[in-house]
Structures are given as structure tokens and as C-alpha cells.
Design a protein around this motif. Structure first.
Motif, PDB file in Angstrom:
ATOM      1  N   VAL A  48       0.929  -1.178  -0.014  1.00  0.00           N
ATOM      2  CA  VAL A  48       0.025   0.032   0.129  1.00  0.00           C
ATOM      3  C   VAL A  48       0.799   1.238   0.154  1.00  0.00           C
ATOM      4  O   VAL A  48       0.418   2.350   0.518  1.00  0.00           O
ATOM      5  CB  VAL A  48      -0.880   0.066   1.112  1.00  0.00           C
ATOM      6  N   ARG A  49       2.066   1.358  -0.604  1.00  0.00           N
ATOM      7  CA  ARG A  49       2.880   2.350  -0.549  1.00  0.00           C
ATOM      8  C   ARG A  49       2.148   3.290  -1.484  1.00  0.00           C
ATOM      9  O   ARG A  49       2.635   4.545  -1.400  1.00  0.00           O
ATOM     10  CB  ARG A  49       4.387   1.957  -1.553  1.00  0.00           C
ATOM     11  N   PHE A  50       1.089   3.253  -2.347  1.00  0.00           N
ATOM     12  CA  PHE A  50       0.601   3.990  -3.111  1.00  0.00           C
ATOM     13  C   PHE A  50      -0.295   5.113  -2.298  1.00  0.00           C
ATOM     14  O   PHE A  50      -0.546   6.109  -2.540  1.00  0.00           O
ATOM     15  CB  PHE A  50      -0.406   3.355  -4.193  1.00  0.00           C
ATOM     16  N   TYR A  51      -0.565   4.603  -0.788  1.00  0.00           N
ATOM     17  CA  TYR A  51      -1.184   5.703  -0.149  1.00  0.00           C
ATOM     18  C   TYR A  51      -0.032   6.829   0.420  1.00  0.00           C
ATOM     19  O   TYR A  51      -0.587   7.839   0.502  1.00  0.00           O
ATOM     20  CB  TYR A  51      -1.366   4.926   1.262  1.00  0.00           C
ATOM     21  N   ASP A  52       1.154   6.331   0.510  1.00  0.00           N
ATOM     22  CA  ASP A  52       2.333   7.511   0.791  1.00  0.00           C
ATOM     23  C   ASP A  52       2.262   8.583  -0.406  1.00  0.00           C
ATOM     24  O   ASP A  52       2.301   9.711   0.108  1.00  0.00           O
ATOM     25  CB  ASP A  52       3.480   6.795   1.109  1.00  0.00           C
ATOM     26  N   ARG A  53       2.264   7.809  -1.464  1.00  0.00           N
ATOM     27  CA  ARG A  53       2.389   8.807  -2.685  1.00  0.00           C
ATOM     28  C   ARG A  53       1.009   9.626  -2.872  1.00  0.00           C
ATOM     29  O   ARG A  53       1.178  10.817  -3.209  1.00  0.00           O
ATOM     30  CB  ARG A  53       2.592   8.193  -3.915  1.00  0.00           C
ATOM     31  N   LEU A  54      -0.155   9.313  -2.565  1.00  0.00           N
ATOM     32  CA  LEU A  54      -1.383   9.866  -2.859  1.00  0.00           C
ATOM     33  C   LEU A  54      -1.188  10.977  -1.519  1.00  0.00           C
ATOM     34  O   LEU A  54      -1.712  12.015  -1.767  1.00  0.00           O
ATOM     35  CB  LEU A  54      -2.604   8.946  -2.299  1.00  0.00           C
ATOM     36  N   ILE A  55      -0.755  10.486  -0.260  1.00  0.00           N
ATOM     37  CA  ILE A  55      -0.873  11.656   0.730  1.00  0.00           C
ATOM     38  C   ILE A  55       0.246  12.916   0.218  1.00  0.00           C
ATOM     39  O   ILE A  55      -0.158  13.972   0.627  1.00  0.00           O
ATOM     40  CB  ILE A  55      -0.555  10.964   1.992  1.00  0.00           C
ATOM     41  N   ASP A  56       1.357  12.604  -0.361  1.00  0.00           N
ATOM     42  CA  ASP A  56       2.189  13.407  -0.857  1.00  0.00           C
ATOM     43  C   ASP A  56       1.346  14.486  -1.785  1.00  0.00           C
ATOM     44  O   ASP A  56       1.850  15.570  -1.716  1.00  0.00           O
ATOM     45  CB  ASP A  56       3.393  13.027  -1.427  1.00  0.00           C
ATOM     46  N   ALA A  57       0.779  13.901  -2.760  1.00  0.00           N
ATOM     47  CA  ALA A  57      -0.008  14.449  -3.539  1.00  0.00           C
ATOM     48  C   ALA A  57      -1.015  15.460  -3.173  1.00  0.00           C
ATOM     49  O   ALA A  57      -1.209  16.664  -3.384  1.00  0.00           O
ATOM     50  CB  ALA A  57      -0.522  13.735  -4.869  1.00  0.00           C
ATOM     51  N   MET A  58      -1.655  14.999  -2.038  1.00  0.00           N
ATOM     52  CA  MET A  58      -2.901  15.596  -1.145  1.00  0.00           C
ATOM     53  C   MET A  58      -2.220  16.818  -0.494  1.00  0.00           C
ATOM     54  O   MET A  58      -2.789  17.849  -0.599  1.00  0.00           O
ATOM     55  CB  MET A  58      -3.480  14.575  -0.386  1.00  0.00           C
TER      56      MET A  58
END
Length: 279
Positions: free
Chosen positions: A235-245
Motif C-alpha cells: 500500500v505504498r501508493f497511499y504514501d504517494r497519494l498523501i504526498d500529492a494531497m
């Protein structure tokens, strides 16, 4: 920055809050919830976890709007998104709406119209858009077609919004949304969706109703086809989503084109209509 989490009936509320707290954000939560079975079954567990993390609960959206600098709507029941957005819109601050933007195209259009009318920064997407595998494949500019293999559990018959949106977002990120024709076939185990694009190329979604956990996809160029897998539990995509958010909250500009966000919901509506009339 103070961020309000709207709707504690989604496990994403836990995933997002954990990462935002590590970044030093001050979080507040609003329970929300609906009569949806999924909402009822999750809200107490998710709320308890947020309480354990020391996140205070605010009793009304109006009070939430008075104290926060940005909002994240995580309500798992997408039929609530328009109503919740309309209340929060009065504060005119950035709002992220977790997938899907709304439960149908009409509601999604109303959200975007209201955001544009009031000048509210709006971002909405599936976290899968930010998967490392998607970003790697996207760096190859010559992708002609994409085949997605995905879990496709449904909350009700022909409900493509709950999980189907992940696959449509992945295709959108890699190929775009200029679809001119859709076909759907299905049985009691899987749904197979073909999307014919304006340029004549065809991409597909093979969704398994049960027993699939990982997301897989194949990209096609004139030279080769390449297979990718987003492994179960990765679920590393959550980390990148939070960065984008986080960047969205600061810059007040979504990295995702508003037209694409709306077109994704329109495609889901069309897929549902075609499947239900085929049935």
C-alpha cells in the motif's frame, strides 16, 4: 495545518490519518455514516481507531468547517458526498473526496459545478493512480493499450463504483478517458469490459468478483507488452497519494484534470448501464 476527516466508515480514514499525523498535521474527525451495510459494519471500528490515535471528534460539519484548513471526505457511501461537500463548500478551502467522487454522473457534475462556482480547490481519485507500477509504466509515452486484471467485489448488482473505479482510474492514468465505445460481458465469477478509444485502440478490464486481491495490468506498445503487479498488501501508493494531497492543500490545485475526474464517473455510469441492460 488542521485537516478534517469526514466519514469514519472507511478504512481509508485510518490509512490517511496515520500518514498525515506522521507529517505533523492536526486532525479532526466527523463520524458521518449511513444505512449502507458496509458503513454500519465499519463505523464503530474505524471511529475507535481514530479515537485511539487521539483524534478529536466534531459533532457537526458546520463546526468542522469553522476550525479546519482543509477537508478529506472519506465516507464510504458515495451517495453522501454531494451533501457533505455542499456543507463544507461554505468555507471555500481545499477539499479532497476519496473515490468515487459521487455515486453517479449527475451528482458528480453537481459537485464540480459547485466547486467551480465558489472557487473551491477540489481533488478526487483512487489511490491506485499513484502506485509505483502505474507511474513507471506511465513514463513510457508510447502506450497504445492497457489490460487490467482486478478484484471487483460489488456492494450491489452492477456496482462498479466501489472497486471498478480503481481499474478505470488506472486506465485513465495510462491511456486517458477518450472512450467512444464500451462492451460488457459477465458471468457469476467475472466481468469483462472492453473500452474502444477514439484512436481505435482497445483496452480492457477483467474483474473477478471473488478470490482476487492483487491488481495486475499489461501495457502494450508497438514494440512490446509489459506485465505489472501491485501486490496484495503493498500500500505504498497511499504514501504517494498523501504526498500529492499535501501538495494540493498547499498549492490549491489538483494534479488531476477536472475533466478526467468527471469523465471517469461518466464511464462508470455507462458501464453500469450497458451491463444492466445486457442482463
Amino acid at each position: 495545518m488542521k485537516v478534517g476527516m469526514i466519514g469514519t466508515d472507511s478504512t481509508h480514514a485510518i490509512a490517511f490519518s496515520e500518514r498525515l499525523q506522521k507529517k505533523g498535521y492536526k486532525l479532526f474527525a466527523y463520524r458521518g455514516g449511513s444505512t449502507s451495510e458496509l458503513s454500519i459494519n465499519r463505523i464503530e471500528r474505524v471511529s475507535a481507531e481514530l479515537s485511539r490515535r487521539g483524534i478529536p471528534f466534531i459533532p457537526t460539519l458546520q463546526e468542522m468547517a469553522d476550525i479546519c484548513d482543509a477537508f478529506i471526505i472519506t465516507s464510504v457511501d458515495a451517495s453522501q458526498h454531494l451533501e457533505q461537500f455542499a456543507v463544507l463548500a461554505a468555507s471555500e478551502i481545499p477539499i479532497f473526496i476519496d473515490k468515487p467522487l459521487a455515486q453517479n454522473y449527475e451528482q458528480a457534475s453537481s459537485i464540480i459545478e459547485l466547486a467551480n462556482e465558489k472557487g473551491i480547490p477540489l481533488m478526487s481519485c483512487s489511490a491506485l493512480r499513484f502506485a509505483e507500477e502505474i507511474q513507471h509504466a506511465k513514463s513510457k509515452k508510447s502506450i497504445e493499450a492497457v489490460d487490467i486484471i482486478t478484484p471487483l467485489p460489488m456492494l450491489q448488482e452492477f456496482d462498479y463504483y466501489y472497486y471498478g473505479i480503481h481499474a478505470v482510474e488506472m486506465i485513465s492514468a495510462l491511456k486517458g478517458t477518450s472512450v467512444k465505445d464500451i462492451a460488457v460481458t459477465f458471468n457469476d465469477q467475472q466481468h469483462f469490459i472492453t473500452l474502444t478509444f477514439q484512436d481505435g485502440t482497445v483496452s480492457s478490464i477483467r474483474g473477478y468478483l471473488q478470490h482476487r486481491q492483487s491488481f495486475q495490468f499489461v501495457t502494450h506498445t508497438r514494440q512490446q507488452s509489459e506485465w505489472f503487479e501491485i501486490a496484495e498488501g503493498d500500500v505504498r501508493f497511499y504514501d504517494r497519494l498523501i504526498d500529492a494531497m499535501e501538495q494540493f492543500f498547499i498549492e490549491k490545485k489538483s494534479p488531476i484534470n477536472q475533466t478526467d475526474t468527471l469523465q471517469i464517473i461518466k464511464l462508470l455510469d455507462q458501464i453500469k448501464y450497458i451491463a444492466s441492460t445486457t442482463y
